[in-house]
Design a protein around this motif. Structure first.
Motif, short mmCIF file in Angstrom:
data_model
loop_
_atom_site.label_atom_id
_atom_site.label_comp_id
_atom_site.label_asym_id
_atom_site.label_seq_id
_atom_site.Cartn_x
_atom_site.Cartn_y
_atom_site.Cartn_z
N SER A 277 3.31 1.35 -16.66
CA SER A 277 2.41 1.73 -17.75
C SER A 277 2.48 3.21 -18.07
CB SER A 277 0.96 1.35 -17.40
OG SER A 277 0.50 2.12 -16.29
N GLY A 278 3.39 3.94 -17.38
CA GLY A 278 3.60 5.35 -17.66
C GLY A 278 2.64 6.29 -16.99
N GLN A 279 1.90 5.81 -15.99
CA GLN A 279 0.89 6.65 -15.34
C GLN A 279 1.39 7.37 -14.09
OE1 GLN A 279 -3.18 4.80 -15.25
NE2 GLN A 279 -2.05 2.97 -15.88
N GLY A 280 2.61 7.12 -13.68
CA GLY A 280 3.11 7.78 -12.48
C GLY A 280 4.59 7.54 -12.31
N SER A 281 5.16 8.15 -11.27
CA SER A 281 6.57 7.98 -10.98
C SER A 281 6.79 8.20 -9.49
CB SER A 281 7.42 8.98 -11.78
OG SER A 281 7.09 10.31 -11.40
N ILE A 282 7.97 7.83 -9.01
CA ILE A 282 8.32 8.01 -7.60
C ILE A 282 9.64 8.76 -7.52
CG2 ILE A 282 8.97 6.84 -5.45
CD1 ILE A 282 7.10 4.58 -6.23
N SER A 283 9.60 9.92 -6.87
CA SER A 283 10.82 10.72 -6.71
C SER A 283 11.24 10.84 -5.26
CB SER A 283 10.60 12.12 -7.29
OG SER A 283 9.53 12.78 -6.61
N ALA A 284 10.51 10.18 -4.35
CA ALA A 284 10.84 10.27 -2.92
C ALA A 284 12.21 9.65 -2.63
CB ALA A 284 9.76 9.56 -2.10
N PRO A 285 12.98 10.23 -1.72
CA PRO A 285 14.31 9.71 -1.38
C PRO A 285 14.22 8.52 -0.42
CG PRO A 285 13.86 11.65 -0.06
CD PRO A 285 12.67 11.48 -0.97
N LEU A 286 13.65 7.44 -0.88
CA LEU A 286 13.39 6.29 -0.02
C LEU A 286 14.70 5.63 0.40
CD1 LEU A 286 10.44 4.72 -2.05
CD2 LEU A 286 10.27 6.06 0.06
N ARG A 287 14.86 5.44 1.69
CA ARG A 287 16.04 4.73 2.19
C ARG A 287 15.64 3.39 2.80
NH1 ARG A 287 17.35 4.15 7.37
NH2 ARG A 287 16.08 5.16 8.98
N ARG A 288 14.35 3.22 3.11
CA ARG A 288 13.89 1.96 3.68
C ARG A 288 12.45 1.71 3.26
NH1 ARG A 288 17.79 0.69 5.23
NH2 ARG A 288 18.22 0.98 7.45
N CYS A 289 12.18 0.52 2.72
CA CYS A 289 10.83 0.09 2.37
C CYS A 289 10.57 -1.26 3.03
CB CYS A 289 10.67 -0.04 0.85
SG CYS A 289 10.83 1.52 -0.04
N ILE A 290 9.38 -1.43 3.57
CA ILE A 290 9.05 -2.69 4.23
C ILE A 290 7.72 -3.21 3.72
CG2 ILE A 290 10.34 -2.00 6.28
CD1 ILE A 290 7.64 -1.65 7.73
N SER A 291 7.49 -4.49 3.95
CA SER A 291 6.26 -5.14 3.50
C SER A 291 5.87 -6.22 4.50
CB SER A 291 6.45 -5.76 2.11
OG SER A 291 5.26 -6.40 1.68
N ALA A 292 4.56 -6.40 4.66
CA ALA A 292 4.02 -7.48 5.49
C ALA A 292 2.57 -7.67 5.08
CB ALA A 292 4.15 -7.16 6.98
N GLY A 293 1.88 -8.56 5.75
CA GLY A 293 0.48 -8.84 5.44
C GLY A 293 0.32 -10.11 4.64
N GLU A 294 1.09 -10.23 3.56
CA GLU A 294 1.19 -11.44 2.75
C GLU A 294 2.65 -11.56 2.35
OE1 GLU A 294 -1.67 -13.77 2.51
OE2 GLU A 294 -1.62 -13.50 0.35
N ALA A 295 3.08 -12.75 1.96
CA ALA A 295 4.46 -12.91 1.49
C ALA A 295 4.66 -12.13 0.19
CB ALA A 295 4.77 -14.39 1.29
N LEU A 296 5.81 -11.50 0.06
CA LEU A 296 6.12 -10.67 -1.09
C LEU A 296 6.66 -11.52 -2.23
CD1 LEU A 296 6.47 -7.57 -1.98
CD2 LEU A 296 8.89 -7.96 -1.43
N PRO A 297 6.04 -11.49 -3.41
CA PRO A 297 6.59 -12.25 -4.55
C PRO A 297 7.98 -11.73 -4.93
CG PRO A 297 4.30 -11.67 -4.95
CD PRO A 297 4.72 -10.92 -3.72
N GLU A 298 8.86 -12.64 -5.28
CA GLU A 298 10.23 -12.27 -5.64
C GLU A 298 10.27 -11.27 -6.79
OE1 GLU A 298 14.38 -14.51 -7.06
OE2 GLU A 298 12.60 -15.68 -6.52
N LYS A 299 9.40 -11.46 -7.76
CA LYS A 299 9.38 -10.57 -8.92
C LYS A 299 9.08 -9.13 -8.51
CE LYS A 299 6.85 -9.79 -13.24
NZ LYS A 299 5.70 -10.22 -14.07
N VAL A 300 8.17 -8.96 -7.56
CA VAL A 300 7.79 -7.62 -7.12
C VAL A 300 8.96 -6.94 -6.40
CG1 VAL A 300 6.25 -6.31 -5.60
CG2 VAL A 300 5.35 -8.20 -6.98
#
Length: 516
Positions: A277-300
């Protein structure tokens, strides 16, 4: 005979005080910029051990921690382990009555509390007869309670006590997604096991990483992300004591440039909506992202990869197993699945008779690994039904695919049958969030006028969208994507969904509070 001290604090804290990066920042508070080095952390945790001695708090006794994500948290946690005192981190988002229940259940002799949280818990302190000392972190340092800062300054350094790897180290209270929290007891050796398995072999944590975890330190996922894994290699963790919103998370990512980001599906979806929606951005040099807690939707997951160039490694863990034991891996990500067993863990998917289910079958997930909790405190029947020898029942339903990957179907209590066929709420929810207007969705069973169970959907919309004509559109999407009998007979637009602090949707509240 020479013995090795298996105190987890020696491995995660003191070991680094003698290494080349002893002066390196172990933790940085994002709001204040205050840092603590591994050498100073070693010293401060040694003083916590003396603080306990001064106040008569002995080995194996419990201390409760109602502490925000700040440097005081690792100081108290690891200092407790050095003294053989058992820290019990508490969810910082609960109500007074739940805190009273936990304090009484754990029989904590002391409480460490962030000044901001004192008003919530103070009304029930007089009802907890075992509680003898209250140490307040920050604030004006006035009133009837002790100042943690002053008490620590008055303490001397003590060496960590010798313990066995099988000695109880800490408790974590379960999130209570289906009822009252349960005290889950973990031993010293569990911490290193999760670092040696998921941390080293899936996450691939390195000493030059900077880690930021949206998940807070008080529960198992955040404890591994922000303490165990980075501390196992001498990396740096950024802490945010405030509530993680898209704005605050983007600020941390852009200011401190972490290389490892640990989130939950709800937050990833909110971040994407915020950025798109144009309210922010990410410039961090991410090399690894993880997720847990609930299953991650494919679209996300797919949209995040487009935006950052970094895949999200979706995985499954639990308080009982301390961290993730089933996960996608770098270079081997299939969105919509929970991946395969983490090295060091064995898994089974079984039917109601305990027999392994075949390809395409749905059953309950069981896991075996050395990070399993000892038991639930003072709940023998529940312990026996969850911890079956070396195996732990997760309460999660999974489908086994031809490739051997597992697809999340929902909690055991969330599954239901339509026309005699099992329906997985998560499958319907994934179809619903594929609609451009839908931010989140939850599906539960509801009874129609004939008393038969059918799916009912609750959806949260993205900003700028309305619910006009949406129910019929969503029904058609489900019919088209996953099967005509699975479509939700009712679709209700709601402002938000009930969740635990870990981001898990509390579907039982939707079943209890809403009726078709």
């Amino acid at each position: 005979m020479t013995t090795t001290n298996e105190n987890a604090a020696v491995y995660f804290v003191d070991r680094h005080a003698d290494e080349d990066y002893s002066d390196k920042a172990a933790f940085i508070e994002s709001e204040t910029g205050v840092k603590i080095s591994y050498a100073d952390l070693s010293h401060e945790t040694g003083r916590v051990a003396d603080l306990y001695e001064r106040h008569g708090i002995r080995r194996e006794e419990r201390v409760a921690m109602l502490v925000l994500d700040c440097i005081a948290f690792p100081v108290i946690f690891w200092g407790s382990l050095k003294a053989g005192v058992v820290p019990v981190p508490l969810n910082t988002l609960l109500g007074s009555d739940v805190y009273e229940t936990i304090l009484k259940d754990s029989r904590a002799r002391a409480l460490f509390v962030s000044a901001q949280l004192l008003p919530v818990i103070e009304p029930v302190l007089a009802n907890c007869p075992c509680l003898e000392r209250i140490f307040v972190i920050g604030g004006a340092e006035e009133g009837d309670h002790l100042s943690f800062r002053k008490e620590l300054a008055a303490s001397s350094f003590r060496e960590p006590i010798d313990v066995s790897s099988d000695e109880c180290a800490f408790w974590l209270y379960s999130s209570g997604s289906t009822g009252q929290p349960k005290g889950v007891r973990h031993v010293h050796g569990n911490l290193k096991f999760t670092a040696d398995t998921y941390g080293a072999q899936v996450l691939g944590i390195a000493h030059d990483d900077i880690v930021y975890s949206v998940a807070k330190l008080f529960f198992a996922y955040g404890l591994g992300n922000a303490m165990t894994f980075p501390m196992s290699v001498g990396a740096t963790t950024v802490l945010l004591d405030a509530r993680p919103t898209p704005d605050s998370v983007c600020k941390v990512l852009d200011t401190y440039k972490p290389t490892v980001f640990c989130g939950v599906p709800t937050l990833y979806a909110a971040l994407l909506a915020h950025i798109d929606s144009g309210q922010g951005s990410i410039s961090a040099p991410l090399r690894r992202c993880i997720s847990a807690g609930e299953a991650l939707p494919e679209k996300v997951g797919s949209r995040w990869r487009e935006l950052t160039g970094c895949d999200i490694l979706d995985g499954v863990g639990s308080t009982e197993m301390l961290h993730i034991f089933l996960s996608n891996r770098p270079g081997d990500v299939v969105y919509g699945t929970s991946g395969v067993a983490v090295p060091g863990y064995d898994i089974r998917v079984v039917d109601e008779n305990g027999a392994d289910v075949g390809t395409g079958g749905i059953g309950e997930l069981l896991v075996k690994g050395a990070s399993s909790a000892s038991d639930y405190w003072n709940q023998r029947d529940k312990s026996r039904s969850t911890f079956e020898g070396a195996w732990t029942r997760t309460g999660d339903k999974y489908e086994v695919t031809e490739s051997g990957r597992l697809v999340y179907c929902g909690r055991t209590d969330d599954m239901f049958k339509v026309s005699g066929i099992w329906v997985a709420p998560f499958e319907i929810e994934q179809a619903l969030v594929s609609h451009p207007a839908v931010l989140e969705a939850a599906v539960v069973a509801a009874r129609d006028e004939e008393g038969l169970e059918k799916p009912k959907a609750f959806v949260v919309l993205k900003n700028g969208f309305t619910g006009d004509h949406l129910p019929e559109e969503l029904k058609e999407i489900v019919k088209e994507h996953i099967g005509k009998w699975k479509y939700p007979r009712w679709v209700e637009v709601v402002p938000d969904l009930p969740k635990t602090a870990t981001g898990k949707i509390q579907r039982f509240k939707l079943r209890d509070d809403y009726h078709a």
